[in-house]
Write an enzyme that holds these catalytic residues in place. Sequence first.
Site, PDB file in Angstrom:
ATOM      1  N   GLU A  24     -57.110 -30.146  -3.312  1.00 28.10           N
ATOM      2  CA  GLU A  24     -58.272 -29.366  -3.754  1.00 28.10           C
ATOM      3  C   GLU A  24     -59.441 -29.572  -2.785  1.00 28.10           C
ATOM      4  O   GLU A  24     -60.104 -28.611  -2.379  1.00 28.10           O
ATOM      5  CB  GLU A  24     -58.708 -29.801  -5.159  1.00 28.10           C
ATOM      6  CG  GLU A  24     -57.664 -29.599  -6.245  1.00 28.10           C
ATOM      7  CD  GLU A  24     -56.769 -30.828  -6.423  1.00 28.10           C
ATOM      8  OE1 GLU A  24     -56.432 -31.486  -5.415  1.00 28.10           O
ATOM      9  OE2 GLU A  24     -56.410 -31.114  -7.575  1.00 28.10           O
ATOM     10  N   ALA A  34     -14.150 -48.426  10.818  1.00 28.91           N
ATOM     11  CA  ALA A  34     -12.725 -48.442  11.180  1.00 28.91           C
ATOM     12  C   ALA A  34     -12.121 -49.808  10.821  1.00 28.91           C
ATOM     13  O   ALA A  34     -12.833 -50.728  10.401  1.00 28.91           O
ATOM     14  CB  ALA A  34     -12.568 -48.156  12.670  1.00 28.91           C
ATOM     15  N   ASP A  88     -23.571 -55.056  12.835  1.00 29.58           N
ATOM     16  CA  ASP A  88     -23.991 -53.957  13.735  1.00 29.58           C
ATOM     17  C   ASP A  88     -25.234 -54.259  14.553  1.00 29.58           C
ATOM     18  O   ASP A  88     -25.515 -53.556  15.519  1.00 29.58           O
ATOM     19  CB  ASP A  88     -24.287 -52.690  12.906  1.00 29.58           C
ATOM     20  CG  ASP A  88     -23.058 -52.128  12.234  1.00 29.58           C
ATOM     21  OD1 ASP A  88     -21.957 -52.593  12.557  1.00 29.58           O
ATOM     22  OD2 ASP A  88     -23.211 -51.237  11.378  1.00 29.58           O
TER      23      ASP A  88
HETATM   24  N1  NAP Z   1     -21.003 -46.021   7.818  1.00 31.41           N
HETATM   25  C1  NAP Z   1     -22.115 -46.484   7.308  1.00 31.41           C
HETATM   26  O1  NAP Z   1     -22.927 -45.745   6.754  1.00 31.41           O
HETATM   27  C2  NAP Z   1     -22.406 -47.938   7.419  1.00 31.41           C
HETATM   28  C3  NAP Z   1     -23.697 -48.410   7.167  1.00 31.41           C
HETATM   29  C4  NAP Z   1     -23.937 -49.770   7.254  1.00 31.41           C
HETATM   30  C5  NAP Z   1     -22.899 -50.632   7.577  1.00 31.41           C
HETATM   31  N2  NAP Z   1     -21.655 -50.121   7.845  1.00 31.41           N
HETATM   32  C6  NAP Z   1     -20.539 -51.016   8.148  1.00 31.41           C
HETATM   33  O2  NAP Z   1     -20.340 -51.797   6.991  1.00 31.41           O
HETATM   34  C7  NAP Z   1     -19.875 -53.096   7.412  1.00 31.41           C
HETATM   35  C8  NAP Z   1     -20.777 -54.142   6.788  1.00 31.41           C
HETATM   36  O3  NAP Z   1     -20.609 -54.013   5.409  1.00 31.41           O
HETATM   37  P1  NAP Z   1     -21.224 -54.973   4.339  1.00 31.41           P
HETATM   38  O4  NAP Z   1     -20.790 -54.433   3.039  1.00 31.41           O
HETATM   39  O5  NAP Z   1     -20.903 -56.376   4.698  1.00 31.41           O
HETATM   40  O6  NAP Z   1     -22.785 -54.765   4.600  1.00 31.41           O
HETATM   41  P2  NAP Z   1     -24.028 -54.789   3.626  1.00 31.41           P
HETATM   42  O7  NAP Z   1     -23.720 -54.111   2.353  1.00 31.41           O
HETATM   43  O8  NAP Z   1     -25.174 -54.273   4.408  1.00 31.41           O
HETATM   44  O9  NAP Z   1     -24.261 -56.335   3.384  1.00 31.41           O
HETATM   45  C9  NAP Z   1     -23.533 -57.036   2.413  1.00 31.41           C
HETATM   46  C10 NAP Z   1     -24.229 -58.326   2.130  1.00 31.41           C
HETATM   47  O10 NAP Z   1     -25.471 -58.079   1.513  1.00 31.41           O
HETATM   48  C11 NAP Z   1     -25.833 -59.221   0.734  1.00 31.41           C
HETATM   49  N3  NAP Z   1     -26.229 -58.717  -0.570  1.00 31.41           N
HETATM   50  C12 NAP Z   1     -27.515 -58.437  -0.928  1.00 31.41           C
HETATM   51  N4  NAP Z   1     -27.572 -57.969  -2.155  1.00 31.41           N
HETATM   52  C13 NAP Z   1     -26.327 -57.954  -2.632  1.00 31.41           C
HETATM   53  C14 NAP Z   1     -25.772 -57.576  -3.880  1.00 31.41           C
HETATM   54  N5  NAP Z   1     -26.536 -57.112  -4.880  1.00 31.41           N
HETATM   55  N6  NAP Z   1     -24.436 -57.647  -4.022  1.00 31.41           N
HETATM   56  C15 NAP Z   1     -23.658 -58.100  -3.037  1.00 31.41           C
HETATM   57  N7  NAP Z   1     -24.137 -58.490  -1.824  1.00 31.41           N
HETATM   58  C16 NAP Z   1     -25.460 -58.403  -1.626  1.00 31.41           C
HETATM   59  C17 NAP Z   1     -24.640 -60.127   0.730  1.00 31.41           C
HETATM   60  O11 NAP Z   1     -24.893 -61.067   1.764  1.00 31.41           O
HETATM   61  P3  NAP Z   1     -25.112 -62.643   1.600  1.00 31.41           P
HETATM   62  O12 NAP Z   1     -23.768 -63.260   1.592  1.00 31.41           O
HETATM   63  O13 NAP Z   1     -25.888 -62.994   2.827  1.00 31.41           O
HETATM   64  O14 NAP Z   1     -25.875 -62.891   0.348  1.00 31.41           O
HETATM   65  C18 NAP Z   1     -23.509 -59.241   1.163  1.00 31.41           C
HETATM   66  O15 NAP Z   1     -22.464 -59.909   1.791  1.00 31.41           O
HETATM   67  C19 NAP Z   1     -19.904 -53.109   8.918  1.00 31.41           C
HETATM   68  O16 NAP Z   1     -18.604 -52.838   9.386  1.00 31.41           O
HETATM   69  C20 NAP Z   1     -20.827 -51.972   9.252  1.00 31.41           C
HETATM   70  O17 NAP Z   1     -20.509 -51.442  10.512  1.00 31.41           O
HETATM   71  C21 NAP Z   1     -21.397 -48.809   7.765  1.00 31.41           C
END
Ligand code: NAP
Length: 370
Positions: free
Chosen positions: A55, A173, A210
């Site tokens: 506004e 992958a 990553d």
């Molecule tokens: N294609 C895509 O869009 C994409 C995007 C991102 C990543 N990636 C790929 O995903 C892979 C990584 O996956 P990720 O699942 O390990 O990554 P993430 O989901 O980013 O991290 C997982 C970590 O987050 C922490 N965390 C925080 N809050 C949580 C909760 N509420 N529940 C469970 N864990 C929680 C835990 O770590 P702590 O043990 O430290 O507590 C857990 O191990 C890689 O290969 C990456 O390249 C792909």
Amino acid sequence: MADDAISRALTRATALAARGPQRGGNPRVGCVILAPGGRAVAEGWHRGAGTAHAEADAIARADPADLVGATAVVTLEPCHHDGRTPPCSRALHAAGISRVVYAVADPHPLAAGGAQWLAARGVEVTTAREAGVGEDVVRPAEQLVADWTTTVRRRRPWLVAKTAASLDGRAAAADGTSKWITGAAARAHAHTVRADVDAIVVGTGTVLADDPALSARHPDGALREHQPLTVVVGHRPVPERAAIRAGTWRHLATRDLAGVLSRLWDAGARRVLLEGGPTLLGAALRAGLVDELHAYLAPVLLGAGRPAVPDLGIATLSAAPRWRTTETHHLGEDILVIARPPEGEDQCSPDLSRRSALSPAAPTLTELAC
Ligand SMILES: NC(=O)c1ccc[n+]([C@@H]2O[C@H](COP(=O)([O-])OP(=O)(O)OC[C@H]3O[C@@H](n4cnc5c(N)ncnc54)[C@H](OP(=O)(O)O)[C@@H]3O)[C@@H](O)[C@H]2O)c1
């Protein structure tokens, strides 16, 4: 004044409002001012917290003589509180506006009351529906502020979750590589989304796998003007040489995502992007925290590797919530599907309203950063 002049003005005000940013504490608002005969004499929109409200923006652009006896058509009820800018109710009254038509009542406890205040001073104030504006015009105006009104009601930020997946739903992958599943156009789009959020939340898993910078960049690699705060969640430490350390970031050694969102709300974040891996996305989905899913799908088949979404405990198809596709975009060879949970799903979300958004002790986003 003919109803169609008001309808046209509201359509225009909605289009103007959409130019504003979605991040920050304020809603997107547009305003068109009509002379008594229905001619538009000024228009304005809000460009984000700290700048003129719609506004005030319109009033500043008008010839003061045109405002006397004019009608202001606004997407949101004029605010009535002294924040970083003076209240719009007073500005409209002082300018001599005699009629105000607004689409959505202001749900904010501090800012509401503008309609009442103006009516008490003899200004004719009506909602757009009361003014005879059709649903096809009122609804887009309502939708534009719906996310913001939802965040205000729930007192937690709007959570956009992003995933980039292969056509067969893999986020990485078999060897864990995920750079880059999608092409340049999809990644460029993702950077525009980053530039319109207050914070990005990522899990330690993605940071360790990553080492992303998570900055918002232009296609030429240059940093965009607005850089959201990056929040790493999880117990593991962030490596000394992690790329996110170059930006504004914070490590919250917790797995309590609702608590993280509450803290971000208290710090002023209203729109947050979850860019974690499958673990974090699964946790957010299970907790009912995701308001909007951005699924970038690339025409590549992996056959193995991490599913984009882990087990959600859904045993049978009929138990799976059916999300609503709200937008689809072709981005080069990739497709972006934007979907929202079934209607009413957010009612299951944790209510964080007992925490005070206005607590003077709450750190701002800047103070929250390392
Ligand atoms: N294609 C895509 O869009 C994409 C995007 C991102 C990543 N990636 C790929 O995903 C892979 C990584 O996956 P990720 O699942 O390990 O990554 P993430 O989901 O980013 O991290 C997982 C970590 O987050 C922490 N965390 C925080 N809050 C949580 C909760 N509420 N529940 C469970 N864990 C929680 C835990 O770590 P702590 O043990 O430290 O507590 C857990 O191990 C890689 O290969 C990456 O390249 C792909």
